[in-house]
Every structure is written in structure tokens, then in C-alpha cells.
Design an enzyme around this catalytic site. Structure first.
Site, PDB file in Angstrom:
ATOM      1  CG  ASP A  56     -14.962  27.646  21.969  1.00  0.00           C
ATOM      2  OD1 ASP A  56     -15.775  27.861  20.573  1.00  0.00           O
ATOM      3  OD2 ASP A  56     -14.621  28.711  22.264  1.00  0.00           O
TER       4      ASP A  56
HETATM    5  C1  BGC Z   1     -17.707  29.459  20.582  1.00  0.00           C
HETATM    6  C2  BGC Z   1     -18.821  27.983  20.894  1.00  0.00           C
HETATM    7  C3  BGC Z   1     -18.856  27.671  20.158  1.00  0.00           C
HETATM    8  C4  BGC Z   1     -18.235  27.050  18.973  1.00  0.00           C
HETATM    9  C5  BGC Z   1     -19.279  26.425  18.253  1.00  0.00           C
HETATM   10  C6  BGC Z   1     -17.089  29.147  19.157  1.00  0.00           C
HETATM   11  O1  BGC Z   1     -17.132  30.367  17.943  1.00  0.00           O
HETATM   12  O2  BGC Z   1     -17.258  30.797  21.769  1.00  0.00           O
HETATM   13  O3  BGC Z   1     -19.311  28.282  21.955  1.00  0.00           O
HETATM   14  O4  BGC Z   1     -19.945  26.727  20.987  1.00  0.00           O
HETATM   15  O5  BGC Z   1     -18.142  28.325  18.151  1.00  0.00           O
HETATM   16  O6  BGC Z   1     -20.244  26.557  17.198  1.00  0.00           O
END
Ligand code: BGC
Length: 716
Positions: free
Chosen positions: A274
Site C-alpha cells: 500500500d
Molecule cells: C489506500 C489504497 C489505495 C492506494 C492508492 C492508499 O492510501 O489505502 O487502498 O489503493 O492508496 O491510491
């Protein structure tokens, strides 16, 4: 869970991967593992890196993709051209974007989709999201999120399929198939990413980005099955979770990433962290510096680094000095390239704006969005059959803070939806009432106007709830009450003495205990997407019979959290302790899991279980007749629950094991059948092995988690 051999990969692709890998410098290899974003560097610097082969993926947030269907405003093709034509090996960039519930055609938020209890809708909406996204040159999305969510304070419950492992698994499977197809590679399909692996929904206190305390048994029985389902569906990528479990950050959990995902489940796609997670290992006190973080992450099984830069900055040196074996680096590059080949990126690296112009927000996509929104609406209360309203009603008021909202209906993840595409509730109502009906609108912000106007009407549709930015990432709340002033508003409109129909839009289940006692009709609408206003009007005026069911338990008060139907058995309910018993009775949910009313009545009868003993591999069939005994045609979500009576560990009071959506004309009866096999009864036993245990099982076939025909069978 049983061990499975890794799926045999397409050998032609493996050959291409080897050829490409053989030509790569260590820098280019590290580059493939690097996902960049506009927060990392300037556009010019990013393009310089693309030219040097130092970028494998770009996270498009904030980049000009909002007008995905407009060539002049979509940067994808220009960046891709640089990668393909100006970098040494011409490896295309895998663009990624969070298309969570639709690109330009916006569907209900995932929690709303889950309220539809429809595998077909999950598949259809994901297919459309994939087609629109692929046409815009984006071949990777970070969905489905399959985190089991038992705490509505947590803002990200909006992005989830709710509290139940079975419902979540079924929808996860369907969604992955919708995005990817049966086999990745069609031009209108994209790579999905199941997230957040794992246990993110168990964040302590519903506080986003905190730790999770999950026992190995709960992890296996509750939190992992939905990921397993996505992997079975062939999901191309997996995203790790921000949290740690029992002190081990998921980003460096060899247990999750190697033992479970690769060894047990045979996953052969790639794992991305993530946002910034590798660097966050420093904040979690696991790594002293970024180099150490990079080393730990790659050795734990991470393939792609989402934007932290740790891989790009340190892997080459780490491999050079022998701290990271080159095989680990090559493994990760292979995994990333495998998905780039499978998704067809080398053959079709560019957006097709011609196609985009034709399909994005086309009539068929809007129709699917309308149907998905209609299915997602849950009728929670309908005293004296106040609903459906007659289209011939003389004067109807459509009021409240969300009655004329547009962008608010699009929910918490919205990369490209536009407010001008949205049908408001007020517009929806105007489109379904008779020409002679007067529709009073306005007054959203002015309570006095609202009250005066309302009092002239024969009924008031009062639309309240959460702004979408009150849910989603980092948007946790401490009290489940409606936003400030809204309950007061409902009371005042109610005091006018006209029948009130309450429509609640929200990214989570809210505390509706006062309304549930006083307001005769309540429809829960989540955030319903582009066609939401039309869907709501169609249901309120009976063009469509509501059929949604709660995918989460509604508590009476915030203090009851966590409250979920599949809890363990406990001794507090013991009737010999009357005081406790009453206390527990009072503390039942406001609306149970799986609950939702209809304009017709469904009668359940003739439960049969055959045979009534399950032996070895032969399953049993559970059947019941469902009759539409009311006045309207309608759909019912028939649910099967199972209780394992005596086991080596304390098992849930009941667990969902099947559901089916059946359409019944008035007067019609259909037999609904569920097949149950021994594997469906498996759990983590006291010795931590996975399997079932013989003995008696109680089953219920019913309309929700609290009612139903009851029977039993024996597992030999
Ligand atoms: C989130 C993810 C997301 C990623 C990309 C993160 O902050 O937890 O769910 O896919 O950002 O945008």
C-alpha cells in the site's frame, strides 16, 4: 486450507519474461518494481525516469485522467509513448488508478453493492468499470477491497462488502471475474488488485491505519477467506495492508506473503505494497532506514513498491553488496512482467479514445448503474404500507440536505465521475410522478422554508445522511449518530404531522434508533452513484420493489460496537441470570444482518434436507419453497445459515453459507436449493488444522439472519 500447486503459467509468456529479464540492467530491474506518483517528483523528472527505464508503474491519482474520455486531458498516451519509444527496452508502463466503483459511470459504493446481495451486479458493474478504464489506457485498478469490516466507526467500511466472510467472498470472486474476465488479456479487461492483505478492517477501535489484533484462528476463519476467493478467481495482484498483525507489519509478513499466498494458495501474480508502506516500516519501528526497509520488504515477498522509492533507491546496491540475492530481485521482476504480459500491455499499451468516446457513460452502462443502485436500496421500515407512494399523489415535498445533491451521490472514491452526470433525488421524483403532481423542492439549507413547504405537502421525502467525505480512508468517526443537526431536522419535520419518508445516504450503518421508532418509512441508500436519484424515486413510487438487505448489522447505539451477527457463543445469555438476559435482549441490533423489507410478502415453507446425514464427500441439498404471498411482484434474497452445534472450539452462533436472489411474480412459488458439502463446514480446529468435525448442525433458510425455517442434519 489445503495446499495447492501453483497454477501452470502460460509458457510462452514465461519465455518472453526470461528474454526481457535477460536484457535488463539491475537499474532497469529495480525500475520495474517502482511505482511512482506525482507526489514523488516533478512531471519532467518523472519523464526522465521513464526514459531511463526506472519506472514500472504510475499511480495516476491527481494526474490528468479525470477527463479520461478526452484525449487532450489524458496524459496516459504521451507518457506511454515515452516509455515504449524512448526507453532502451521499451517496456510499457502499467498505469494504476483506484476505480473502486466505476470510472465515469459511477455505481453504488461497495457497501451499497453488497447490500444488493447480487453476484450478477458485482460482475456486471466490474465489467463496465473495466471497459471504461481500459479504453482510457489504464490497465490496473486497486479493487476489490475485501476487508471484513465489523466496526462502522472505521471510515473505510464504505469501501468494503461488509461484515460477513461468505458474502464478501462471493462478491470478491464475481468482481475479480468482472474486471479481469476468466483469463486476463481481453482488450476490455484490466488487472484487479485484491486488498488490503490482511486484517486491515480489524483496525483497533475503528481507527484507520492502526494495528490489528487478530488471532491466527480468526485470521483463517474470518479475515482470509475473501482473499482466498479472489485468488481462486485469478486475481492478478494483491496489495498489502498498512497495519501490523501481532506486531508484524503486513508488508513484511513472510507468513502472509509467502506461506499463505504463494505456497498454500499458489498465487502467481505480483504483490504491491500500500501507499508508502515500505518507508512506513521506519514509523512502525521495524527498519532503521530506507535501505533496511527495502531489504526486508523484498525478502518478505513484496514485488512492487508503491511510491516510497525505497526499491528504486536501494535495491541495486543491496544486490551489489550481496545483502539481497539477485534471485529475489529477479523473482519480483518476473512477477510484475507476468502481469504486464497477461493483461496485454505489450500489444495494446495505449488508450483508445475513439472507443472511450463511444462507451464511457453510454446508455447500457447507465442502465446497469441504475439496476445496481435499485438493488442496493434497503427498505428498513414501512409502517402501514406508507410506501410505495402513488405517482398520483397531489403534493409531495422532496427536502433535506441531500435531496438535490449531485456529487455527494458519487461516494468516497471517485476518480472521474462528474456531478453533471448525476440524477438527484428531486429530479428522480419529478420524473416518476404524474403530470398533475406538485413537487416542492428546495429549502435544503433553510430550515424554515423547508418546514413551511413541507407542511403544505401530502408527504415529505426527507433525504439526509453523510457527505461522502465523512467516510473513506482516514475518515473515522466516534459516534454513529447522523451528522450534526440532522436528527433535530427529522424531528421537526415529523412534528409537522405529515407522513415522512426518510432516505438515508451514508458510507456506513448509522444509529437510526430514534427514526426507527418514529418515522414510518425508512430507505437506506448508501452512496448510490450516478443513477442513484432515479433508483430511489423508482423504489419510493413502486416502479421497482425494493430487495436490498443489510450487509452489516445496525447497532442501536455506538456503544454496542463491535456488533455482528456471527459472534461466538457466550454465557451471558444464560436465562438463569435474568438480569443479564434482559440486558442482552435489549442490546440486540436495531436491524440485523441480512435484513430488508419488500412491498410484497414472502412466505417460506416445506424445508427439506436430503439426505439428513452428510457422509464423506457426498453433500446434502437443502431446499425450501418461497411464495410471493403479497400484492406485488418482487425479488427476495433467500439466505442459508448454519450452526455447528458442538465443536472443539467455540464456533459462531450461526454463519451464512449460501444465498440466492429469486424473482417471484405475485402468487408464484419457487423452490430454492442450496448444496452444502463438508468443505463448507470447515474451520480452524483446536489443533489449528483446517477441516470439519462430525456432529449435529442446525440450519436456517430465511429472509435474514434472525428468522427462517429451521432444520438439522448430522455430519458423520
Ligand atoms: C489506500 C489504497 C489505495 C492506494 C492508492 C492508499 O492510501 O489505502 O487502498 O489503493 O492508496 O491510491
Amino acid at each position: 486450507m489445503k495446499k495447492r500447486m501453483p497454477a501452470a503459467s502460460d509458457s510462452a509468456i514465461e519465455q518472453k519474461i526470461n528474454e526481457l529479464l535477460g536484457k535488463m540492467t539491475p537499474e532497469e530491474k529495480a525500475g520495474q518494481l517502482h511505482q511512482t506518483h506525482k507526489s514523488c517528483c516533478s512531471y519532467e523528472d518523472m519523464m526522465a525516469m521513464v526514459r531511463k527505464g526506472r519506472v514500472g508503474s504510475i499511480l495516476l491519482w491527481g494526474m490528468p485522467t479525470g477527463r479520461a474520455d478526452d484525449e487532450r486531458e489524458n496524459a496516459v498516451n504521451e507518457i506511454q509513448r515515452i516509455a515504449v519509444e524512448e526507453s532502451r527496452l521499451g517496456t510499457p508502463i502499467l498505469f494504476g488508478l483506484d476505480v473502486i466503483h466505476g470510472l465515469r459511470t459511477v455505481f453504488p459504493i461497495p457497501l451499497g453493492l453488497a447490500a444488493g446481495w447480487s453476484r450478477d451486479a458485482a460482475l456486471a458493474t466490474a465489467s463496465i468499470a473495466a471497459a471504461e478504464t481500459a479504453s482510457a489506457g489504464i490497465r490496473w485498478t486497486f479493487t476489490p477491497m475485501v476487508d471484513i469490516s465489523r466496526d462502522p466507526r472505521w471510515g473505510r467500511i464504505a469501501e468494503s462488502f461488509g461484515e460477513d466472510p461468505y458474502l464478501c467472498s462471493e462478491l470478491a470472486f464475481a468482481a475479480v471475474r468482472g474486471y479481469q474476465g476468466e483469463k486476463l488479456g481481453a482488450p476490455d479487461k484490466i488487472a484487479a488488485c485484491v486488498k488490503h492483505f490482511a486484517g486491515y478492517g480489524a483496525a483497533v477501535g475503528g481507527r484507520d491505519h492502526t494495528n490489528s489484533n487478530i488471532s491466527e484462528r480468526a485470521l483463517r476463519d474470518i479475515y482470509l477467506p475473501s482473499f482466498r476467493a479472489a485468488v481462486k478467481a485469478g486475481v492478478a495482484t494483491v496489495m498489502t495492508a498498512f497495519n501490523d498483525i501481532d506486531g508484524i507489519p503486513c508488508t513484511v509478513s513472510k507468513y502472509l506473503l509467502k506461506d499463505v499466498l504463494r505456497e498454500e494458495w499458489g498465487f502467481d501474480g505480483f504483490v504491491v505494497t500500500d501507499f508508502q508502506c515500505i518507508d512506513y516500516l521506519r514509523l512502525q519501528g521495524i527498519a532503521a532506514d530506507k535501505a533496511e526497509a527495502a531489504e526486508m520488504a523484498i525478502k518478505s515477498g513484496i514485488d512492487m513498491d508503491m511510491v516510497s522509492g525505497c526499491f528504486n533507491d536501494h535495491l541495486v546496491q543491496l544486490v551489489g553488496k550481496g545483502a539481497v540475492p539477485v534471485e529475489e530481485l529477479d523473482r519480483a521482476v518476473r512477477n510484475v512482467l507476468r502481469i504486464k504480459f497477461r493483461v496485454g500491455l505489450f500489444e495494446r499499451p495505449y488508450a483508445d479514445f475513439n472507443l472511450a468516446g463511444k462507451i464511457i457513460l453510454c446508455e447500457n452502462h447507465k442502465k446497469v448503474a441504475l439496476e445496481a443502485a435499485e438493488k442496493s436500496l434497503v427498505l428498513l421500515r414501512n409502517e402501514n404500507h406508507l410506501l410505495p407512494l402513488s405517482p398520483d399523489i397531489k403534493r409531495i415535498a422532496v427536502m433535506g440536505p441531500l435531496s438535490e445533491s449531485r456529487s455527494e451521490l458519487l461516494g468516497c472514491w471517485n476518480p472521474a465521475g462528474r456531478s453533471e452526470d448525476v440524477i438527484t433525488v428531486a429530479e428522480g421524483v419529478k420524473s416518476v410522478v404524474s403530470p398533475g403532481t406538485t413537487v416542492f423542492t428546495g429549502g435544503g439549507g433553510f430550515e424554515d422554508t423547508l418546514l413551511t413547504t413541507s407542511s403544505k405537502a401530502d408527504a415529505v421525502i426527507l433525504v439526509v445522511g453523510e457527505h461522502p467525505l465523512r467516510s473513506g480512508e482516514g475518515r473515522d468517526i466516534t459516534s454513529l449518530t447522523l451528522p450534526a443537526g440532522q436528527e433535530e431536522l427529522i424531528r421537526r419535520v415529523h412534528n409537522c404531522g405529515i407522513p415522512v419518508i426518510l432516505v438515508v445516504m451514508a458510507g456506513r450503518q448509522l444509529d437510526l434508533s430514534w427514526a426507527a421508532e418514529h418515522i414510518p418509512a425508512i430507505v437506506y441508500a448508501w452512496h448510490p452513484g450516478t443513477m442513484g436519484g432515479q433508483a430511489i424515486a423508482n423504489v419510493l413510487f413502486g416502479k421497482v420493489n425494493p430487495s436490498g438487505k443489510t450487509p452489516v448489522t445496525f447497532p442501536r447505539t455506538t456503544g454496542q460496537i463491535p456488533l455482528y451477527y456471527n459472534c461466538k457463543r457466550n454465557i451471558f445469555g444464560n436465562p438463569s441470570n435474568m438480569q443479564n438476559y434482559l440486558e442482552i435482549a435489549r442490546q440486540g441490533p436495531l436491524f440485523p444482518f441480512g435484513f430488508g423489507l419488500s412491498y410484497t410478502r414472502f412466505d417460506y415453507s416445506n424445508l427439506s434436507i436430503s439426505p439428513d446425514t452428510m457422509t464423506g464427500n457426498s453433500g446434502i441439498v437443502i431446499a425450501a419453497d418461497i411464495t410471493n404471498a403479497g400484492e406485488a411482484d418482487g425479488e427476495e434474497v433467500v439466505q442459508l445459515y448454519v450452526k455447528d452445534c458442538i465443536a472443539s472450539v467455540n464456533r459462531p452462533v450461526k454463519e451464512l453459507k449460501g444465498f440466492d436472489r429469486v424473482y417471484l411474480r405475485r402468487g408464484e412459488t419457487k423452490t430454492v436449493k442450496f448444496k452444502l458439502n463438508e468443505v463448507d463446514l470447515a474451520f480452524t480446529r483446536s489443533d489449528m488444522s483446517w477441516g470439519s468435525e462430525p456432529g449435529e448442525f442446525i440450519i436456517w433458510v430465511g429472509p435474514d439472519s434472525e428468522r427462517g425455517l429451521q432444520g438439522s442434519f448430522v455430519l458423520k
